[in-house]
Every structure is written in C-alpha cells, then in structure tokens.
Motif scaffolding. Sequence first.
Motif, PDB file in Angstrom:
ATOM      1  N   LYS A 112       0.603  -1.178   0.271  1.00 56.26           N
ATOM      2  CA  LYS A 112      -0.257   0.062   0.300  1.00 56.26           C
ATOM      3  C   LYS A 112       1.120   1.065  -0.168  1.00 56.26           C
ATOM      4  O   LYS A 112       0.686   2.322  -0.573  1.00 56.26           O
ATOM      5  CB  LYS A 112      -0.625   0.229   1.204  1.00 56.26           C
ATOM      6  CG  LYS A 112      -2.081  -1.003   1.104  1.00 56.26           C
ATOM      7  CD  LYS A 112      -3.193  -0.772   2.150  1.00 56.26           C
ATOM      8  CE  LYS A 112      -4.502  -1.377   1.699  1.00 56.26           C
ATOM      9  NZ  LYS A 112      -5.183  -1.705   2.902  1.00 56.26           N
ATOM     10  N   THR A 113       1.897   1.434   0.733  1.00 53.81           N
ATOM     11  CA  THR A 113       2.728   2.262   0.383  1.00 53.81           C
ATOM     12  C   THR A 113       4.006   2.619  -0.157  1.00 53.81           C
ATOM     13  O   THR A 113       3.868   3.589  -0.970  1.00 53.81           O
ATOM     14  CB  THR A 113       3.898   2.770   1.892  1.00 53.81           C
ATOM     15  OG1 THR A 113       4.952   1.255   1.039  1.00 53.81           O
ATOM     16  CG2 THR A 113       3.080   2.177   3.422  1.00 53.81           C
ATOM     17  N   ASN A 114       3.844   1.724  -1.437  1.00 56.73           N
ATOM     18  CA  ASN A 114       4.277   1.394  -2.827  1.00 56.73           C
ATOM     19  C   ASN A 114       3.220   1.468  -3.851  1.00 56.73           C
ATOM     20  O   ASN A 114       3.641   1.423  -4.869  1.00 56.73           O
ATOM     21  CB  ASN A 114       5.697   0.678  -3.114  1.00 56.73           C
ATOM     22  CG  ASN A 114       7.016   1.137  -2.238  1.00 56.73           C
ATOM     23  OD1 ASN A 114       6.935   1.542  -2.135  1.00 56.73           O
ATOM     24  ND2 ASN A 114       6.926   0.017  -1.408  1.00 56.73           N
ATOM     25  N   ASN A 115       2.439   2.013  -3.507  1.00 50.74           N
ATOM     26  CA  ASN A 115       1.014   1.999  -4.353  1.00 50.74           C
ATOM     27  C   ASN A 115       1.205   3.001  -5.247  1.00 50.74           C
ATOM     28  O   ASN A 115       1.095   1.987  -6.951  1.00 50.74           O
ATOM     29  CB  ASN A 115      -0.066   2.384  -3.696  1.00 50.74           C
ATOM     30  CG  ASN A 115      -1.417   2.132  -4.383  1.00 50.74           C
ATOM     31  OD1 ASN A 115      -0.683   1.400  -6.081  1.00 50.74           O
ATOM     32  ND2 ASN A 115      -3.036   2.149  -4.249  1.00 50.74           N
ATOM     33  N   SER A 116       1.645   3.342  -6.207  1.00 45.31           N
ATOM     34  CA  SER A 116       1.799   4.750  -6.642  1.00 45.31           C
ATOM     35  C   SER A 116       3.226   4.169  -7.966  1.00 45.31           C
ATOM     36  O   SER A 116       2.900   4.451  -8.889  1.00 45.31           O
ATOM     37  CB  SER A 116       1.779   6.122  -5.964  1.00 45.31           C
ATOM     38  OG  SER A 116       3.570   6.731  -5.266  1.00 45.31           O
ATOM     39  N   LEU A 117       4.347   3.257  -7.238  1.00 46.76           N
ATOM     40  CA  LEU A 117       4.332   3.190  -7.039  1.00 46.76           C
ATOM     41  C   LEU A 117       4.526   1.806  -8.643  1.00 46.76           C
ATOM     42  O   LEU A 117       5.308   2.107 -10.003  1.00 46.76           O
ATOM     43  CB  LEU A 117       6.228   2.605  -7.155  1.00 46.76           C
ATOM     44  CG  LEU A 117       7.262   3.771  -6.337  1.00 46.76           C
ATOM     45  CD1 LEU A 117       8.064   3.339  -5.191  1.00 46.76           C
ATOM     46  CD2 LEU A 117       7.635   4.638  -7.491  1.00 46.76           C
ATOM     47  N   LYS A 156       1.850   1.541  -9.597  1.00 43.27           N
ATOM     48  CA  LYS A 156       1.244   1.489 -10.522  1.00 43.27           C
ATOM     49  C   LYS A 156       1.745   2.206 -12.007  1.00 43.27           C
ATOM     50  O   LYS A 156       1.386   1.913 -12.971  1.00 43.27           O
ATOM     51  CB  LYS A 156      -0.476   2.667 -10.042  1.00 43.27           C
ATOM     52  CG  LYS A 156      -1.244   3.331 -11.130  1.00 43.27           C
ATOM     53  CD  LYS A 156      -2.418   4.412 -10.477  1.00 43.27           C
ATOM     54  CE  LYS A 156      -3.098   4.893 -11.379  1.00 43.27           C
ATOM     55  NZ  LYS A 156      -4.118   5.563 -11.055  1.00 43.27           N
ATOM     56  N   HIS A 157       2.597   2.521 -11.377  1.00 45.27           N
ATOM     57  CA  HIS A 157       3.477   3.140 -12.542  1.00 45.27           C
ATOM     58  C   HIS A 157       3.961   2.274 -13.438  1.00 45.27           C
ATOM     59  O   HIS A 157       4.036   2.462 -14.571  1.00 45.27           O
ATOM     60  CB  HIS A 157       4.400   4.302 -12.045  1.00 45.27           C
ATOM     61  CG  HIS A 157       5.860   5.189 -13.397  1.00 45.27           C
ATOM     62  ND1 HIS A 157       4.855   5.382 -13.940  1.00 45.27           N
ATOM     63  CD2 HIS A 157       6.295   4.675 -13.204  1.00 45.27           C
ATOM     64  CE1 HIS A 157       5.852   6.011 -14.403  1.00 45.27           C
ATOM     65  NE2 HIS A 157       6.808   5.517 -14.182  1.00 45.27           N
ATOM     66  N   ASP A 200      -7.043   2.412 -10.206  1.00 48.58           N
ATOM     67  CA  ASP A 200      -7.071   2.583  -8.743  1.00 48.58           C
ATOM     68  C   ASP A 200      -6.940   1.351  -8.562  1.00 48.58           C
ATOM     69  O   ASP A 200      -7.436   0.753  -8.469  1.00 48.58           O
ATOM     70  CB  ASP A 200      -7.566   3.764  -8.330  1.00 48.58           C
ATOM     71  CG  ASP A 200      -7.176   5.335  -9.068  1.00 48.58           C
ATOM     72  OD1 ASP A 200      -5.602   5.325  -9.084  1.00 48.58           O
ATOM     73  OD2 ASP A 200      -8.442   6.219  -8.288  1.00 48.58           O
TER      74      ASP A 200
END
Length: 130
Positions: free
Chosen positions: A69-74, A76-77, A92
């Motif tokens: 969850k903390t690395n969700n943006s990475l 997703k990228h 998302d």
Amino acid sequence: METNRQKKIGQLLQNDLVDILQGEIRKNGISNLIISVSKVNVTSDLSIAKVYLSVFPSDKGGEILNAVKTNNSLIKHDLAQRVKNQLRKVPDLIFYIDDSLDYIEKIDNALSGKENPVENPDLLAKRKKS
C-alpha cells in the motif's frame, strides 16, 4: 456480474502485477516469501481494480499489505508502463489480503479433527440451547 471486458482487463492486470511484485521480491533479495495475485476485480467503469494478494507465509500478510500500500503509486506507474498499449487509463489499485486458503484450511481441520460439526452438531453455535 462481470462483463467479458472486465474479466479480460482483470486478467491482464493480474498477470502484470504478479510480474511486478515477484520482480521486486527478487530484486530486493527477499527469500522465504511468496506473493501471488489470486484475483483482480475491476469495476464496471474501469476506474478501480480490487487486487487480492495471497502471501506465504500467511503471518507476514499484514506487513506485506502495508508495504504494498505504501508503494501503491510506484506499482501503478510500473503497471502503466506495461499496459500503456492496451489501456488508456490504468485503474486505481486497492489491495486486499486473500485469506480464502486459510479459511479452507480451517474447514479441513474442523472436519478431520475432534471438533467435527457434521458428526457432533452440538458444536454449532446455532444449535446450542441457551
């Protein structure tokens, strides 16, 4: 009920997420840990994908879920880079721990053990008389 398009997109996301997560485990040199993506449910408007993770050993599930969850943006990228030719917008990602295997194991243990609710129906809470 999921449409064929939702199922296909879910399968595409599932395959790529498995590659991303297992690649990160290998890259970081983590041993004795297996993460698999058991299911991906995509909403009808394709804006949200619910990702169910199976973690072995299961006692590390909460820790792994927090890290993901903390690395969700990475994540997703990385996923967007992989599916940029198939999808216009990456949904998302919402991650959950899939505990269905633990649930099945509890049922197997209950049926094979001394506390078998089929053989001894008094063990069931509904049947107990108060």
